[in-house]
Design a protein around this motif. Sequence first.
Motif, short mmCIF file in Angstrom:
data_model
loop_
_atom_site.label_atom_id
_atom_site.label_comp_id
_atom_site.label_asym_id
_atom_site.label_seq_id
_atom_site.Cartn_x
_atom_site.Cartn_y
_atom_site.Cartn_z
N MET A 182 8.10 -14.18 6.45
CA MET A 182 6.85 -13.45 6.65
C MET A 182 6.43 -12.70 5.38
SD MET A 182 7.36 -11.96 10.51
CE MET A 182 7.45 -13.06 11.92
N PRO A 183 5.20 -12.88 4.94
CA PRO A 183 4.73 -12.15 3.76
C PRO A 183 4.59 -10.66 4.06
CG PRO A 183 2.93 -13.37 4.75
CD PRO A 183 4.17 -13.79 5.48
N VAL A 184 4.90 -9.86 3.06
CA VAL A 184 4.89 -8.40 3.21
C VAL A 184 3.81 -7.80 2.32
CG1 VAL A 184 6.23 -6.28 2.95
CG2 VAL A 184 7.36 -8.39 3.72
N SER A 185 3.03 -6.86 2.87
CA SER A 185 2.03 -6.13 2.10
C SER A 185 2.51 -4.70 1.92
CB SER A 185 0.68 -6.14 2.83
OG SER A 185 0.23 -7.46 3.07
N LYS A 186 2.33 -4.17 0.72
CA LYS A 186 2.67 -2.76 0.47
C LYS A 186 1.58 -1.85 1.02
CE LYS A 186 6.47 -3.15 -2.05
NZ LYS A 186 6.38 -2.98 -3.50
N LEU A 187 1.97 -0.70 1.50
CA LEU A 187 1.03 0.30 1.99
C LEU A 187 0.82 1.37 0.94
CD1 LEU A 187 2.29 0.85 5.67
CD2 LEU A 187 0.42 -0.61 4.88
N ILE A 250 6.59 4.99 -7.82
CA ILE A 250 5.86 5.84 -6.87
C ILE A 250 4.50 5.22 -6.57
CG2 ILE A 250 4.62 8.03 -6.69
CD1 ILE A 250 7.47 8.33 -5.91
N GLN A 251 3.94 4.53 -7.54
CA GLN A 251 2.65 3.87 -7.33
C GLN A 251 2.81 2.57 -6.55
OE1 GLN A 251 0.30 5.84 -8.38
NE2 GLN A 251 1.80 7.16 -9.41
N GLY A 252 4.05 2.16 -6.31
CA GLY A 252 4.32 0.88 -5.68
C GLY A 252 4.23 0.88 -4.18
N GLY A 253 3.74 1.96 -3.60
CA GLY A 253 3.53 1.93 -2.16
C GLY A 253 4.26 3.03 -1.42
N ARG A 254 3.75 3.34 -0.23
CA ARG A 254 4.33 4.35 0.65
C ARG A 254 5.06 3.72 1.83
NH1 ARG A 254 4.60 8.70 -2.53
NH2 ARG A 254 2.58 9.60 -3.04
N GLY A 255 5.06 2.39 1.87
CA GLY A 255 5.69 1.66 2.96
C GLY A 255 5.29 0.21 2.87
N ALA A 256 5.43 -0.50 3.97
CA ALA A 256 5.12 -1.92 3.94
C ALA A 256 4.66 -2.37 5.32
CB ALA A 256 6.34 -2.72 3.50
N LEU A 257 3.96 -3.52 5.36
CA LEU A 257 3.38 -4.04 6.60
C LEU A 257 3.55 -5.56 6.64
CD1 LEU A 257 0.02 -3.06 8.22
CD2 LEU A 257 0.43 -5.46 7.64
N VAL A 258 3.81 -6.06 7.85
CA VAL A 258 3.92 -7.50 8.08
C VAL A 258 3.04 -7.85 9.28
CG1 VAL A 258 5.44 -9.35 8.89
CG2 VAL A 258 6.24 -7.76 7.14
N VAL A 266 3.56 -5.18 12.24
CA VAL A 266 4.68 -4.24 12.20
C VAL A 266 4.64 -3.57 10.85
CG1 VAL A 266 7.18 -3.98 12.28
CG2 VAL A 266 6.08 -5.66 13.75
N TRP A 267 4.82 -2.23 10.83
CA TRP A 267 4.82 -1.56 9.53
C TRP A 267 5.81 -0.40 9.53
CZ3 TRP A 267 0.45 -1.24 12.76
CH2 TRP A 267 0.12 0.03 13.25
N CYS A 268 6.08 0.07 8.33
CA CYS A 268 6.97 1.22 8.18
C CYS A 268 6.48 2.11 7.04
CB CYS A 268 8.41 0.76 7.91
SG CYS A 268 8.68 0.04 6.27
N TYR A 269 6.90 3.37 7.10
CA TYR A 269 6.66 4.31 6.01
C TYR A 269 8.03 4.71 5.47
CZ TYR A 269 2.69 4.94 9.25
OH TYR A 269 1.65 4.75 10.14
#
Length: 394
Positions: A182-187, A250-258, A266-269
């Motif tokens: 599953m591809p993941v997107s950064k938040l 730090i600029q690389g995201g606060r979490g991720a989403l699938v 589904v996502w997480c922080y």
Amino acid sequence: MTSTLPKKDSPDVHLVVATPAENIAQTVANSTEWRGALTLEAYLRREEVLIAQDLTKDGGLTAWMLVYQPPDGGQRVVLCGCESIKKKALLAKGGKVEDVVAHGIASVFCPPKHRGKGYAGRMMSEVGERLKTWQVEEGHSSAFSVLYSDIGKEFYTARGWQPFPSAHVALPATSTPSNAAMPVSKLESKDLPELCAIDERLLRQRLAKESSSGRTAVALVPDCATLDWHHTRETFVATELNGGTPPEFIQGGRGALVEVKPGSRVWCYWTRVWTNPQEEAPNTLHIMRIVVEDGAYSDISPATEEGLEKVKDSPVVTAIAALLSTAQVEAERSGMKEVQLWNPTSTTLAAARMLDSTSAVVHREAESIASLQWYGEGSWQDIDWVCNEKYGWC
């Protein structure tokens, strides 16, 4: 001076809200315990930044002190102190969900010269009572207060805060992502308001369902103000340790989403915590919250081997594994040693085992013991603390 201080039950000892000067002095005193990898000067600046956040500004944070006021009118002496943060919370009973006030307690500290005299115990007992009606409308009361004990379970249990499940699963940091399909997107921070609103709506639905059996369910609201407080803390420390410039990660995201399937995500922080270099505890990337958007999803019970067998082939498990794998890579990139997830469900444990078959639930007995004092009707034993995750820590 110490030899002239009164006993803990003296009428000259009082619980008060600290003056600004007393609060700064207490922050300097407790820096040896709480500044972690920061210098004293940086720690004081961090606390100034944090108190200006939406969660804590304008009275959201209260600094409490137990003080000795000499009968002759001399300058009062601070014996010990702590802080409380007003938090939004939800209470569900009989399928109905109510917005309530709760409080999180932090920074409990008694200077070494004042220890062993019962001052901290008296302070906590009085703080527990004061928080029942603190910052609520007249005629109402707070629903509960929480704290996260780093001194085991006995001290705070004796003052009214009952230990609740305090477990976690840990995964090592790695530079090699898993083969998750599953591809993941950064938040990013700008994504959080919408996702927090969805999360709260789903949480209300699940609390209503959880409480329909007759038990009372409570949860701290995982809102943007709470997440921003954690992320501001993280950014400040990362910037200080990087010579005053925010590091690239730090600029690389606060979490991720699938996206599991169309309309179901589904996502997480997450947030990073740097420990004191002199301590054995590892730098850790904490998963603050995992959210499953599927309305049919209701796995909020503690992980069990039986539950794991039932869900291990679910696409939600694969999606969470993809999130955790991304977190492992982020941890390695930012100098963290591990990824930690509090109070895993069967689904999240199954996801962890997709990445590391030896993953096991660790039950903490000494540090970060999630504890709750119940102010409502009935007993704390009738309360289910739902979503007892890292985002609630303070």
